[in-house]
Structures are given as structure tokens and as C-alpha cells.
Design an enzyme around this catalytic site. Structure first.
Site, PDB file in Angstrom:
ATOM      1  N   VAL A 173       0.834  -1.195   0.000  1.00 29.54           N
ATOM      2  CA  VAL A 173       0.000   0.000   0.000  1.00 29.54           C
ATOM      3  C   VAL A 173       0.869   1.245   0.000  1.00 29.54           C
ATOM      4  O   VAL A 173       1.834   1.340   0.774  1.00 29.54           O
ATOM      5  CB  VAL A 173      -0.937   0.017   1.229  1.00 29.54           C
ATOM      6  CG1 VAL A 173      -1.844   1.239   1.185  1.00 29.54           C
ATOM      7  CG2 VAL A 173      -1.762  -1.265   1.293  1.00 29.54           C
ATOM      8  N   ASP A 319      -9.773 -11.780   8.604  1.00 29.47           N
ATOM      9  CA  ASP A 319      -8.340 -11.578   8.872  1.00 29.47           C
ATOM     10  C   ASP A 319      -8.117 -10.359   9.771  1.00 29.47           C
ATOM     11  O   ASP A 319      -7.420  -9.413   9.391  1.00 29.47           O
ATOM     12  CB  ASP A 319      -7.594 -11.402   7.549  1.00 29.47           C
ATOM     13  CG  ASP A 319      -6.086 -11.535   7.709  1.00 29.47           C
ATOM     14  OD1 ASP A 319      -5.644 -12.110   8.726  1.00 29.47           O
ATOM     15  OD2 ASP A 319      -5.344 -11.062   6.826  1.00 29.47           O
TER      16      ASP A 319
END
Length: 544
Positions: A173, A319
Site C-alpha cells: 500500500v 483476517d
């Protein structure tokens, strides 16, 4: 009864030996003399090296289990000590394999580390993989970005930080600023992952079957099946964006939760552009203390948010490790939770959701008959007796209150029962679980780990789950046709609902009183220390 072991054929051993030679000779793949070859050849050599390492590691572990445990009786302490030792040695080899092969092997290691149903030696060793990710070179990331968005880089961004703010096993990212000066987080998938996934999954599948053939009681197909499903979802960023928007809608009236907005015109299957949100990892105690935020309140909010997903929405983030949940300040000593990484979600079957709500109601009331009935509905047979232990840390016939820890007698019973369990029993139990159940177990395991780091008492999670399970049952009682039978059923359900809510209210009151007692004792001790210090200060000048 000792573990059965099949003697591998000479051809199989030769294959493993050859694989090991390639693995050791290719630790820095691809070698320099191949750099002028085509990408296909280098990718092929890369794949051969990765596969070879995997074969060598599994072969070494298989031999280690075989000869370490040879001749030992399973009902002895010597066997259990040896088994723990070989678990740890094998886990360390797997950790080295994941670190060397990177990519999906790291993801697989992270997946296993989040499962509380595998030996603790594996979870504790592989948990270090959560923070291990080597960023990809920016040149390759830029190529993926421009190819996926079909736009020139300079036409989209005013600025784009080449250093990623986060890197994982399948993507990284970057922080960027759009032409309209909006700050965004751009998640870019690493190049060549689809081909690599096919090779790695095929290798893992073969090795899983080989282990099951060599050791019939060691069956890991359930892990591989869940992992394959998870990784396929995580590679589709379009689906992740849809999951993000669905979650945002589910929590649109909950001011404690924020989900970054998706920029659809800058999103594709390999690029996901989202609103940039600031915050700190949910388990960053140093930040929480400096900001004056109570870690217990953070744990409570976290529990209630995920309890909403499980028991009410039936749409669960699969997650929730600390890097995917941020604490962002929303005012003095106040915060919101920012939910990130929406690639891995599970839409629970409605019948399963209702049964799971019923299970928690039965766990609160310790209704063993209901727990057994629901265990049959879940398809786990006689393993139903372990459901209270898994979720509430109580035995099936416990007489202690929900908030109480197990008594010394109950702990002794648990230790004796667990000693009698074989690896084959654990494999059979995990294979029998519905896939929805596996997702909840993994999610719950990650949440418990965060709770532990935040120092939250166990009742925080238990109370949140219990309350939202009842809310989930209450929300499901809808019927467009009102008959006498339906009216009686509703009246009975409402009475049971109120009865259980009163019980939970009493549980919450007792927990609150315990908190007040601990706070009073702590403040009283501080007051005594201050008074003692004051008296000493007053007496000292007189003595002088």
C-alpha cells in the site's frame, strides 16, 4: 497405539533428495548467469527452487517425526515431551521455508499461525510471519498500476510515495495525493501472483497428500482447502472493494466504526484505491496510554463490532490481525476503529448463523442437551463436548458461572481429557467442521490474541458475544402472517429472551462491581502510599 508410518518408495526419496540439492544450490534465485534469459525461464527456475525447498522441508519433518517418536508409547510423559520438541523443530523448519519462499508461503504460514486448533509450537513460531513482508520494487508496482488503470501515472496523482506504508504477502500500500488534492491509499498487487499461486497451491496440495499417506492420522487437507478459498478471494480487489462497501453499509449507524471509502474509477482487480485514514495498530498500548484511551474499552468495542458481524450481519471479516484494525482519535480520550483489508470475508449461511446464536445461548445457560443437539447440526458428533472449552474455557458439565475461571478440579479433568486425544482426533474434528465454523474459529483466535495484548479480561469478549447472540436471535423472529401458533411462539421466545437478557445483565453488573472493587483497592493502596510518604516528610524535619 503408535502413529502409523508408511515407508516411502525409493523413487519418492530420490525425488526429495534431488529437490534438496536444487534447493541448496539455488538459495539466491534466479542465479546471475540466468539474468539474460527470458522471464519464463527465470520464473520456471524460481518455481523449481521454491518447490524443492518445500519438498526438502516436509521430508525432513516427516523423518524427524518418525524417528523421534519411534518406540514411545503415546500415553507417557516421555512421548508428550518428545512430541512437543519435534513440533517445535518442525515449526522452525516451516518458518525458514516461508521466509525463503516468501509470497504465498508467508501467507500460508500466517494462516496457520491464526489457528488455535494446531499445536501451540506451530502458532507461536509462525506468528512472527505477521510482520515479515519485503516490499516489491517501485518500478514493477508502477507498471501494474498504469497497466491496470489504463491511465498515465501523472494524469492521476499529484504525488505518490514510492516507499510503501504497508507491505503484505500479496500486495503493498502506498500513500498518494490525487489531482483534486484528496489523500488516498493505493493497494497494488504484486506482479505474476496468479501463475505463482497455481504452482504453490499445487505443491502444497501434493505435500499435504504425501503427509497424509505417510502419516494417516496427520491430515491437513482442511487447512489447505480453507487457505485456497481465502487466497483466491484476496487476489480479487474488485471483490474486496465490494466487501468494503457492504461492511460500511452494515455499520453506517455505528459511529465507533469507520471503513475507508472506495474510489471505483481508480480500482481494478489488481489495484484498489481507498480513502486515506490515519491511526495506530489496535494493540499499540503505548499510543493508547499516551492518548488517554482505556485499552479495555478498545477491546470491548472490538468485541462488539465483530460480534455484530458474526451474530447479526452474518458477514465476517476473516483476517482481523492488528495491522488491519486501526485506532483513530475522534476527540479527547475518544476513538473510532478503522477496519482495513476487506479481501477475506465470509458470508455465513443463515441457518448456520441462527444455530451459532443458539449455541452461544446454550453456552451461557450451560444447556448440555442443547449443545449436543447443535453439535449434531454442525456435523461434529461427539466432539460437541469440547465446544464450551473452545469458546468459553469451561467444561461441558461445569457448575461455575460464565465469568469464573475453571476450578483446579476442572483443569485436572481437561488435562486428562486432552492427554487422551490423538492427533487423529484433532484431524477428524477439524475435517468435520463446516467451513463457516472454521472462519469463525480463525477470526476468534486473532481477536483473542489482540485482547491478550490489550490486557482485557476474558469476560469482555464473553459478554459481547453473549449479548449479540441474543440480539441475533431477536432480529430473526419475523413473520408477515400472525397466527395463534406464531403469537404463542413469539410470546415464549420473548420471555426466554428477557430471561436471558436479565441473566446477562446480572453478569454485566457483577463484572462492573468487580472492576469497581479492583479500582477501589488500587486507589486505596495509592492513598496509603501517599499518606505514608506525607507522614515521613512531616516526621523527618522533626528528627533532624
Amino acid at each position: 497405539m503408535r502413529a502409523k508410518f508408511r515407508t516411502p518408495s525409493k523413487a519418492f526419496l530420490c525425488l526429495l533428495t534431488a529437490a534438496g540439492v536444487v534447493a541448496f544450490s539455488s538459495s539466491d534465485y534466479p542465479p546471475r548467469f540466468l539474468t539474460h534469459f527470458s522471464d519464463e525461464i527465470r520464473v520456471g527456475f524460481n518455481g523449481l527452487a521454491r518447490t524443492s525447498r518445500a519438498f526438502l522441508t516436509i521430508a525432513s519433518n516427516a523423518v524427524n517425526y518418525k524417528y523421534t517418536l519411534h518406540g514411545l508409547s503415546e500415553d507417557t510423559d516421555e512421548y508428550r515431551r518428545a512430541l512437543s520438541e519435534v513440533h517445535l523443530q518442525s515449526a522452525k523448519r516451516l518458518l525458514k521455508l516461508c521466509e525463503a519462499n516468501k509470497g504465498f508461503y508467508v501467507k500460508a504460514g500466517q494462516f496457520v499461525a491464526a489457528l488455535r486448533q494446531v499445536p501451540k509450537e506451530y502458532t507461536s513460531t509462525l506468528s512472527s510471519l505477521q510482520d515479515q513482508a519485503i516490499p516489491c520494487q517501485f518500478r514493477a508496482i508502477k507498471e501494474v498500476l498504469t497497466e491496470s488503470l489504463k491511465k498515465e501515472f501523472t494524469d492521476i496523482f499529484i504525488s505518490f510515495d514510492e516507499q510503501p506504508i504497508a507491505a503484505a504477502s500479496v500486495a503493498q500500500v502506498h500513500h498518494a495525493v490525487l489531482k483534486n488534492h484528496e489523500e488516498v491509499a493505493v493497494k497494488v498487487q504484486y506482479p505474476g501472483l496468479e501463475q505463482l499461486m497455481k504452482l504453490d497451491i499445487t505443491t502444497m496440495s501434493f505435500l499435504s497428500k504425501a503427509v497424509a499417506w505417510l502419516f494417516p492420522e496427520y491430515r491437513f487437507g482442511w487447512i489447505l482447502s480453507a487457505f485456497k478459498e481465502a487466497i483466491a478471494m484476496e487476489l480479487d480487489f474488485i471483490q474486496e472493494a465490494k466487501n468494503s462497501e457492504r461492511t460500511a453499509k452494515n455499520f453506517e449507524n455505528d459511529k465507533r466504526v469507520k471503513v475507508p471509502r472506495v474510489f471505483w474509477d481508480l480500482t481494478s482487480s489488481k489495484v484498489l484505491t481507498m480513502q486515506f485514514c490515519t491511526g495506530h495498530k489496535v494493540d499499540d498500548l503505548e499510543f493508547l496510554m499516551k492518548a488517554g484511551i482505556d485499552p479495555i474499552k478498545v477491546a470491548q468495542t472490538l468485541s462488539e463490532v465483530f460480534a455484530s458481524m458474526i451474530f447479526i450481519h452474518g458477514f465476517v471479516h476473516g483476517d482481523p490481525h492488528p495491522g488491519n484494525i486501526l485506532v483513530s482519535l475522534s476527540g479527547p480520550q475518544d476513538f473510532i476503529l478503522v477496519l482495513l483489508d476487506h479481501g477475506l470475508y465470509r458470508t455465513l449461511d443463515e441457518e448456520f448463523r441462527l444455530n451459532f446464536c443458539q449455541l452461544w445461548k446454550a453456552l451461557v445457560l450451560m444447556d448440555s442437551n442443547k449443545i449436543q443437539y447443535l453439535g449434531e447440526r454442525f456435523g461434529i458428533g461427539n466432539y460437541f463436548r469440547y465446544l464450551p472449552l473452545i469458546f468459553t474455557e469451561r467444561i461441558i458439565d461445569s457448575k461455575s458461572a460464565l465469568r469464573k475461571q475453571m476450578s483446579s478440579e476442572e483443569r485436572l479433568i481437561v488435562r486428562q481429557e486432552l492427554k487422551s486425544l490423538k492427533i487423529e482426533d484433532v484431524s477428524s474434528f477439524m475435517e468435520s467442521l463446516p467451513s463457516d465454523f472454521l472462519t469463525i474459529l480463525r477470526t476468534d483466535g486473532l481477536l483473542r490474541s489482540i485482547h491478550h495484548k490489550l490486557g482485557a479480561p476474558r469476560y469482555v469478549r464473553l459478554l459481547a458475544y453473549s449479548k449479540y447472540a441474543i440480539y441475533g436471535l431477536s432480529a430473526s423472529r419475523k413473520s408477515s402472517v400472525l397466527t395463534l401458533k406464531v403469537a404463542v411462539s413469539r410470546l415464549k421466545s420473548n420471555f426466554n429472551y428477557l430471561q436471558l437478557m436479565c441473566l446477562l445483565g446480572l453478569f454485566e453488573l457483577v463484572c462492573w462491581m468487580e472492576e469497581v472493587k479492583h479500582l477501589f483497592i488500587k486507589n486505596f493502596k495509592n492513598l496509603l502510599v501517599a499518606a505514608q510518604h506525607f507522614i515521613i516528610c512531616c516526621i523527618r524535619p522533626q528528627i533532624g
